[in-house]
Design a protein around this motif. Structure first.
Motif, PDB file in Angstrom:
ATOM      1  N   TYR A   1      20.502 -13.607 -21.982  1.00 46.19           N
ATOM      2  CA  TYR A   1      20.763 -12.556 -20.993  1.00 46.19           C
ATOM      3  C   TYR A   1      19.478 -12.064 -20.329  1.00 46.19           C
ATOM      4  O   TYR A   1      19.497 -11.628 -19.172  1.00 46.19           O
ATOM      5  CB  TYR A   1      21.540 -11.404 -21.629  1.00 46.19           C
ATOM      6  CG  TYR A   1      23.014 -11.718 -21.712  1.00 46.19           C
ATOM      7  CD1 TYR A   1      23.831 -11.585 -20.598  1.00 46.19           C
ATOM      8  CD2 TYR A   1      23.581 -12.201 -22.884  1.00 46.19           C
ATOM      9  CE1 TYR A   1      25.182 -11.903 -20.656  1.00 46.19           C
ATOM     10  CE2 TYR A   1      24.927 -12.529 -22.950  1.00 46.19           C
ATOM     11  CZ  TYR A   1      25.723 -12.377 -21.833  1.00 46.19           C
ATOM     12  OH  TYR A   1      27.052 -12.707 -21.889  1.00 46.19           O
ATOM     13  N   THR A   2      18.345 -12.140 -21.040  1.00 41.09           N
ATOM     14  CA  THR A   2      17.073 -11.806 -20.399  1.00 41.09           C
ATOM     15  C   THR A   2      16.774 -12.788 -19.273  1.00 41.09           C
ATOM     16  O   THR A   2      16.381 -12.386 -18.169  1.00 41.09           O
ATOM     17  CB  THR A   2      15.928 -11.834 -21.426  1.00 41.09           C
ATOM     18  OG1 THR A   2      16.184 -10.873 -22.461  1.00 41.09           O
ATOM     19  CG2 THR A   2      14.602 -11.503 -20.765  1.00 41.09           C
ATOM     20  N   ALA A   3      16.961 -14.072 -19.544  1.00 37.98           N
ATOM     21  CA  ALA A   3      16.728 -15.084 -18.511  1.00 37.98           C
ATOM     22  C   ALA A   3      17.629 -14.865 -17.307  1.00 37.98           C
ATOM     23  O   ALA A   3      17.185 -14.914 -16.148  1.00 37.98           O
ATOM     24  CB  ALA A   3      16.942 -16.479 -19.092  1.00 37.98           C
ATOM     25  N   ILE A   4      18.899 -14.586 -17.567  1.00 34.87           N
ATOM     26  CA  ILE A   4      19.850 -14.390 -16.470  1.00 34.87           C
ATOM     27  C   ILE A   4      19.500 -13.142 -15.659  1.00 34.87           C
ATOM     28  O   ILE A   4      19.578 -13.135 -14.427  1.00 34.87           O
ATOM     29  CB  ILE A   4      21.285 -14.291 -17.025  1.00 34.87           C
ATOM     30  CG1 ILE A   4      21.661 -15.566 -17.790  1.00 34.87           C
ATOM     31  CG2 ILE A   4      22.275 -14.020 -15.893  1.00 34.87           C
ATOM     32  CD1 ILE A   4      21.465 -16.852 -17.040  1.00 34.87           C
ATOM     33  N   ALA A   5      19.088 -12.081 -16.338  1.00 37.86           N
ATOM     34  CA  ALA A   5      18.803 -10.814 -15.661  1.00 37.86           C
ATOM     35  C   ALA A   5      17.742 -10.962 -14.587  1.00 37.86           C
ATOM     36  O   ALA A   5      17.823 -10.330 -13.523  1.00 37.86           O
ATOM     37  CB  ALA A   5      18.365  -9.769 -16.690  1.00 37.86           C
ATOM     38  N   PHE A   6      16.732 -11.815 -14.826  1.00 32.84           N
ATOM     39  CA  PHE A   6      15.590 -11.881 -13.917  1.00 32.84           C
ATOM     40  C   PHE A   6      15.654 -13.038 -12.920  1.00 32.84           C
ATOM     41  O   PHE A   6      14.683 -13.273 -12.192  1.00 32.84           O
ATOM     42  CB  PHE A   6      14.289 -11.937 -14.729  1.00 32.84           C
ATOM     43  CG  PHE A   6      13.919 -10.604 -15.309  1.00 32.84           C
ATOM     44  CD1 PHE A   6      13.168  -9.700 -14.575  1.00 32.84           C
ATOM     45  CD2 PHE A   6      14.355 -10.241 -16.570  1.00 32.84           C
ATOM     46  CE1 PHE A   6      12.851  -8.455 -15.095  1.00 32.84           C
ATOM     47  CE2 PHE A   6      14.041  -8.995 -17.105  1.00 32.84           C
ATOM     48  CZ  PHE A   6      13.288  -8.103 -16.357  1.00 32.84           C
ATOM     49  N   LEU A   7      16.770 -13.721 -12.841  1.00 34.61           N
ATOM     50  CA  LEU A   7      16.878 -14.843 -11.897  1.00 34.61           C
ATOM     51  C   LEU A   7      16.574 -14.444 -10.451  1.00 34.61           C
ATOM     52  O   LEU A   7      15.879 -15.198  -9.743  1.00 34.61           O
ATOM     53  CB  LEU A   7      18.268 -15.485 -11.999  1.00 34.61           C
ATOM     54  CG  LEU A   7      18.549 -16.295 -13.271  1.00 34.61           C
ATOM     55  CD1 LEU A   7      19.976 -16.836 -13.248  1.00 34.61           C
ATOM     56  CD2 LEU A   7      17.548 -17.438 -13.429  1.00 34.61           C
ATOM     57  N   PRO A   8      17.065 -13.298  -9.952  1.00 35.62           N
ATOM     58  CA  PRO A   8      16.770 -12.975  -8.547  1.00 35.62           C
ATOM     59  C   PRO A   8      15.280 -12.832  -8.252  1.00 35.62           C
ATOM     60  O   PRO A   8      14.804 -13.293  -7.198  1.00 35.62           O
ATOM     61  CB  PRO A   8      17.513 -11.649  -8.336  1.00 35.62           C
ATOM     62  CG  PRO A   8      18.628 -11.678  -9.330  1.00 35.62           C
ATOM     63  CD  PRO A   8      18.040 -12.350 -10.540  1.00 35.62           C
ATOM     64  N   LEU A   9      14.521 -12.216  -9.160  1.00 32.78           N
ATOM     65  CA  LEU A   9      13.093 -12.051  -8.921  1.00 32.78           C
ATOM     66  C   LEU A   9      12.339 -13.372  -9.073  1.00 32.78           C
ATOM     67  O   LEU A   9      11.323 -13.595  -8.394  1.00 32.78           O
ATOM     68  CB  LEU A   9      12.509 -11.003  -9.871  1.00 32.78           C
ATOM     69  CG  LEU A   9      12.873  -9.547  -9.550  1.00 32.78           C
ATOM     70  CD1 LEU A   9      12.330  -8.605 -10.624  1.00 32.78           C
ATOM     71  CD2 LEU A   9      12.348  -9.143  -8.175  1.00 32.78           C
ATOM     72  N   LEU A  10      12.803 -14.248  -9.943  1.00 34.39           N
ATOM     73  CA  LEU A  10      12.210 -15.582 -10.060  1.00 34.39           C
ATOM     74  C   LEU A  10      12.482 -16.399  -8.804  1.00 34.39           C
ATOM     75  O   LEU A  10      11.593 -17.088  -8.279  1.00 34.39           O
ATOM     76  CB  LEU A  10      12.758 -16.289 -11.300  1.00 34.39           C
ATOM     77  CG  LEU A  10      12.328 -15.710 -12.648  1.00 34.39           C
ATOM     78  CD1 LEU A  10      13.258 -16.176 -13.762  1.00 34.39           C
ATOM     79  CD2 LEU A  10      10.890 -16.091 -12.978  1.00 34.39           C
ATOM     80  N   ASP A  11      13.699 -16.301  -8.299  1.00 31.81           N
ATOM     81  CA  ASP A  11      14.048 -16.992  -7.052  1.00 31.81           C
ATOM     82  C   ASP A  11      13.200 -16.478  -5.890  1.00 31.81           C
ATOM     83  O   ASP A  11      12.750 -17.256  -5.040  1.00 31.81           O
ATOM     84  CB  ASP A  11      15.535 -16.792  -6.765  1.00 31.81           C
ATOM     85  CG  ASP A  11      16.000 -17.536  -5.527  1.00 31.81           C
ATOM     86  OD1 ASP A  11      15.885 -18.780  -5.498  1.00 31.81           O
ATOM     87  OD2 ASP A  11      16.460 -16.873  -4.570  1.00 31.81           O
ATOM     88  N   ALA A  12      12.962 -15.177  -5.875  1.00 29.90           N
ATOM     89  CA  ALA A  12      12.142 -14.583  -4.814  1.00 29.90           C
ATOM     90  C   ALA A  12      10.715 -15.124  -4.854  1.00 29.90           C
ATOM     91  O   ALA A  12      10.075 -15.293  -3.799  1.00 29.90           O
ATOM     92  CB  ALA A  12      12.139 -13.068  -4.946  1.00 29.90           C
ATOM     93  N   ALA A  13      10.200 -15.407  -6.051  1.00 29.73           N
ATOM     94  CA  ALA A  13       8.854 -15.979  -6.164  1.00 29.73           C
ATOM     95  C   ALA A  13       8.799 -17.360  -5.516  1.00 29.73           C
ATOM     96  O   ALA A  13       7.829 -17.702  -4.824  1.00 29.73           O
ATOM     97  CB  ALA A  13       8.442 -16.070  -7.632  1.00 29.73           C
ATOM     98  N   ASN A  14       9.838 -18.149  -5.724  1.00 35.85           N
ATOM     99  CA  ASN A  14       9.877 -19.472  -5.100  1.00 35.85           C
ATOM    100  C   ASN A  14       9.906 -19.386  -3.578  1.00 35.85           C
ATOM    101  O   ASN A  14       9.300 -20.199  -2.876  1.00 35.85           O
ATOM    102  CB  ASN A  14      11.089 -20.259  -5.598  1.00 35.85           C
ATOM    103  CG  ASN A  14      10.877 -20.858  -6.973  1.00 35.85           C
ATOM    104  OD1 ASN A  14       9.742 -21.038  -7.410  1.00 35.85           O
ATOM    105  ND2 ASN A  14      11.962 -21.151  -7.664  1.00 35.85           N
ATOM    106  N   LYS A  15      10.596 -18.400  -3.067  1.00 35.08           N
ATOM    107  CA  LYS A  15      10.724 -18.271  -1.609  1.00 35.08           C
ATOM    108  C   LYS A  15       9.432 -17.802  -0.951  1.00 35.08           C
ATOM    109  O   LYS A  15       9.298 -17.879   0.276  1.00 35.08           O
ATOM    110  CB  LYS A  15      11.871 -17.311  -1.288  1.00 35.08           C
ATOM    111  CG  LYS A  15      13.229 -17.913  -1.624  1.00 35.08           C
ATOM    112  CD  LYS A  15      14.383 -16.949  -1.399  1.00 35.08           C
ATOM    113  CE  LYS A  15      15.714 -17.636  -1.701  1.00 35.08           C
ATOM    114  NZ  LYS A  15      16.861 -16.707  -1.632  1.00 35.08           N
ATOM    115  N   ARG A  16       8.458 -17.336  -1.759  1.00 36.20           N
ATOM    116  CA  ARG A  16       7.161 -16.923  -1.232  1.00 36.20           C
ATOM    117  C   ARG A  16       6.187 -18.086  -1.141  1.00 36.20           C
ATOM    118  O   ARG A  16       5.094 -17.936  -0.570  1.00 36.20           O
ATOM    119  CB  ARG A  16       6.550 -15.835  -2.119  1.00 36.20           C
ATOM    120  CG  ARG A  16       7.375 -14.565  -2.223  1.00 36.20           C
ATOM    121  CD  ARG A  16       6.756 -13.576  -3.195  1.00 36.20           C
ATOM    122  NE  ARG A  16       5.570 -12.927  -2.680  1.00 36.20           N
ATOM    123  CZ  ARG A  16       4.314 -13.165  -3.066  1.00 36.20           C
ATOM    124  NH1 ARG A  16       4.082 -14.098  -3.993  1.00 36.20           N
ATOM    125  NH2 ARG A  16       3.290 -12.518  -2.557  1.00 36.20           N
TER     126      ARG A  16
END
Length: 304
Positions: free
Chosen positions: A149-164
């Motif tokens: 659940y920790t991994a799932i919780a932070f998916l949006p911010l990890l995805d945002a890093a890729n988009k940068r």
């Protein structure tokens, strides 16, 4: 050949990281390693505010402001959501999530009598059966369910890093994709149970979770890797493998039958590993679990 210099290979300057279990042990060491080497912000999550603040106090003066404590409990979706919201209000992306929280379980092993002979099966059954099921399950709540659940919780911010990330350039190494690192254990591989069944099984599940998530998140370009430590001194290991105040990092601290290189892992070992995985040198890792144990796993396996 400047791109092959260590300062470039292990460069984490500007990195934004989140580390659960950052108030002690390996999580604390990883937070301090990233801060000392120029990471922009390291959010450390844990239940104990005092322990989190102690981690901050141990950072070099120039890096103290980069470590940000966030109270949270990985076994609670509500608490994880709150921790995520607090972090998301302070950063628009996370480059690295280290899922590190973990606990030992009730001491359940195949015991023997003092003379080395087997317990009668009825005594063995009573010893193992009398451990409350809730204590066994709690280990999975922290080590496995909490990790998921920790991994799932932070998916949006990890995805945002890729988009940068900048657009790729031909013949130029692209910067690392966003990454999740999960702290497992060599216990997840061992059929022997030096601690307890619940811990070994939960860490075996974490090893599988690394593989499953790394495959499932491929289309989102979020990498998932693992670290499987052997003996390192921490709050969990003091009293079972370490005497108070003795880190066991010098040669001869352990018998070679227990750890072939005769010492435990030190702060430098785990710090160097996380810098390697977080920097350009680790950018090609995905679905990988790195064992760091001085050869202990091979001894456990061969002596079974």
């Amino acid at each position: 050949m400047s791109h092959l210099e260590a300062s470039n290979l292990y460069n984490v300057k500007g990195l934004v990281a989140v580390i659960t279990g950052g108030g002690s042990g390996l999580g604390r060491t990883m937070a301090l390693a990233l801060a000392t080497n120029g990471a922009a912000r390291i959010f450390i999550i844990g239940r104990r505010e005092g322990a989190l603040k102690e981690t901050v106090s141990l950072a070099p003066a120039a890096a103290k402001d980069s470590i940000i404590p966030v109270q949270g409990d990985v076994t609670s979706q509500e608490s994880l959501r709150s921790a995520y919201d607090k972090i998301a209000s302070q950063t628009d992306h996370v480059d690295l999530l280290i899922v590190n929280s973990g606990i030992l379980g009730p001491p359940a092993i195949i015991k023997r009598k003092d003379d080395g002979s087997l317990l009668p099966i009825s005594e063995l059954k009573d010893y193992l059966w009398n451990i409350p099921m809730a204590e066994f399950t709690k280990v999975f709540e922290v080590n496995t369910t909490g990790a998921y659940y920790t991994a799932i919780a932070f998916l949006p911010l990890l995805d945002a890093a890729n988009k940068r990330r900048a657009a790729p350039e031909k013949n130029k190494l692209s910067p690392p994709l966003a990454q999740i690192i999960m702290t497992s254990s060599i216990a997840g591989y061992s059929r022997r149970v030096p601690f307890d069944f619940a811990y070994n099984l939960s860490k075996g599940a974490v090893n599988h979770l690394v593989k499953a998530l790394s495959t499932s998140l491929t289309d989102y370009q979020i990498r998932v890797n693992g670290i499987a430590p052997g003996l390192y001194m921490s709050e969990m290991s003091v009293g079972t493998n370490f005497e108070e105040g003795n880190k066991g990092v010098s040669d001869g601290s352990f018998d070679p039958e227990k750890i072939p290189i005769t010492r435990a892992g030190g702060e430098e070992d785990i710090a160097g590993l996380v810098l390697w995985m977080a920097g350009a040198s680790g950018g090609y890792l995905n679905g990988n679990i790195t064992v760091t144990d001085g050869g202990r796993l091979s001894v456990l396996q061969s002596s079974y």
